[in-house]
Write a protein that holds these residues in place. Structure first.
Motif, short mmCIF file in Angstrom:
data_model
loop_
_atom_site.label_atom_id
_atom_site.label_comp_id
_atom_site.label_asym_id
_atom_site.label_seq_id
_atom_site.Cartn_x
_atom_site.Cartn_y
_atom_site.Cartn_z
N ALA A 1 52.02 34.01 25.54
CA ALA A 1 51.83 33.38 26.85
C ALA A 1 50.40 33.60 27.35
CB ALA A 1 52.83 33.96 27.86
N LEU B 1 48.00 31.40 25.67
CA LEU B 1 48.14 30.00 26.07
C LEU B 1 47.79 29.77 27.54
CD1 LEU B 1 51.37 28.98 24.11
CD2 LEU B 1 49.02 28.24 23.66
N ASP C 1 48.69 31.86 30.39
CA ASP C 1 49.50 32.43 31.47
C ASP C 1 49.40 33.96 31.45
OD1 ASP C 1 51.37 32.74 33.54
OD2 ASP C 1 53.00 33.00 32.11
N VAL D 1 57.31 34.62 32.54
CA VAL D 1 56.36 33.61 32.09
C VAL D 1 56.38 32.46 33.08
CG1 VAL D 1 55.77 31.94 30.28
CG2 VAL D 1 56.65 34.20 29.65
N PRO E 1 55.69 28.73 33.13
CA PRO E 1 55.42 27.61 32.23
C PRO E 1 54.32 26.68 32.72
CG PRO E 1 57.78 27.90 32.56
CD PRO E 1 57.10 28.78 33.56
N LEU F 1 50.90 27.33 31.18
CA LEU F 1 50.72 27.25 29.74
C LEU F 1 50.05 25.96 29.31
CD1 LEU F 1 54.24 28.57 28.66
CD2 LEU F 1 52.10 29.86 28.68
N ARG F 2 49.16 26.07 28.35
CA ARG F 2 48.48 24.90 27.82
C ARG F 2 49.35 24.21 26.77
NH1 ARG F 2 44.17 28.64 27.93
NH2 ARG F 2 44.58 29.16 25.74
N GLY G 1 53.93 24.48 24.95
CA GLY G 1 53.53 25.87 25.11
C GLY G 1 54.70 26.78 25.37
N GLU G 2 55.66 26.33 26.17
CA GLU G 2 56.82 27.15 26.50
C GLU G 2 57.66 27.41 25.25
OE1 GLU G 2 60.20 27.41 30.04
OE2 GLU G 2 59.21 25.51 29.60
N VAL H 1 55.88 30.09 23.13
CA VAL H 1 56.08 31.43 23.69
C VAL H 1 57.49 31.92 23.37
CG1 VAL H 1 56.24 32.76 25.83
CG2 VAL H 1 54.39 31.10 25.52
#
Length: 213
Positions: free
Chosen positions: A37, A40, A42, A85, A87, A90-91, A95-96, A99
């Motif tokens: 995360a 990406l 976060d 996290v 979401p 996130l890129r 991304g989610e 992760v």
């Protein structure tokens, strides 16, 4: 014959299982969630002190004690840890899912690493009195495989559920998410009771044999 606590029947196995989950499996699993995360975009997990392998940071006040109780009483490690996290930070479209997948993948990686010394132990044997080494390695490899596959079950709140929702179209994901919120935990319990014995364990045993030989 009356019921007896698992910890009284198999105290060594109970101690090893608890140590494995609390000191290795959960911390590594959650660290990889936090690390992926963070990579990406976060930093929520880092802000909450989860970007670490420190077992204390990953001990969940409910899931941790649930694990201890279920293992000591029944010999079945049922518990959980959690990593926050966001979401939206996130890129990338998936991304989610990345992760979520990083946690189970870390368990498979651990299983593959510890399978090497276990294979050596099986092939060369152990001196008398060192059977505990085999027991420790066996539990680490086998339960890492089980934990990895279990978390990939496509039902929320497991990682597999997050992966599924992330790959569905937005409208369908919203509908499935509502279904999971209402019935996900109940379905998961049913799967643990029935599918675990006939699907999860045989699948894990098959992968274990591939890794260990």
């Amino acid at each position: 014959m009356g019921f007896q606590l698992y910890v009284l029947e198999q105290p060594l196995d109970a101690a090893i299982i608890l140590a494995f989950f609390l000191l290795i499996a959960f911390p590594v699993h959650e660290f990889f969630h936090a690390w992926s995360a963070y990579r990406l975009g976060d930093g929520t997990a880092r802000m909450f002190g989860k970007l670490t392998l420190n077992p204390i940071a990953h001990f969940h006040p409910v899931g941790g004690w649930m694990l201890i109780f279920s293992t000591l009483v029944f010999g079945i490690p049922l518990g959980f840890a959690a990593t926050p996290v966001n979401p939206s930070n996130l890129r990338g479209r998936h991304g989610e899912a990345i992760v979520a997948a990083s946690g189970p993948l870390s368990n498979f990686l651990l299983a593959a690493i510890f399978a090497i010394p276990l294979r050596i132990v099986i092939e060369t044997g152990l001196p008398p009195g060192f059977s505990i080494v085999f027991t420790i390695l066996y539990i680490i490899v086998f339960y890492d495989i089980v934990l990895g596959f279990f978390n990939l079950i496509p039902i929320s709140p497991l990682d597999g559920g997050t992966i599924l929702l992330n790959f569905l179209p937005y409208r369908n994901a919203w509908q499935v998410r509502q279904f999971f919120n209402q019935y996900g935990t109940f379905i998961l319990l049913i799967l643990i009771l029935f599918a675990g014995r006939f699907v999860l364990i045989p699948l894990s045993e098959a992968v274990f044999r591939v890794l260990v030989g």
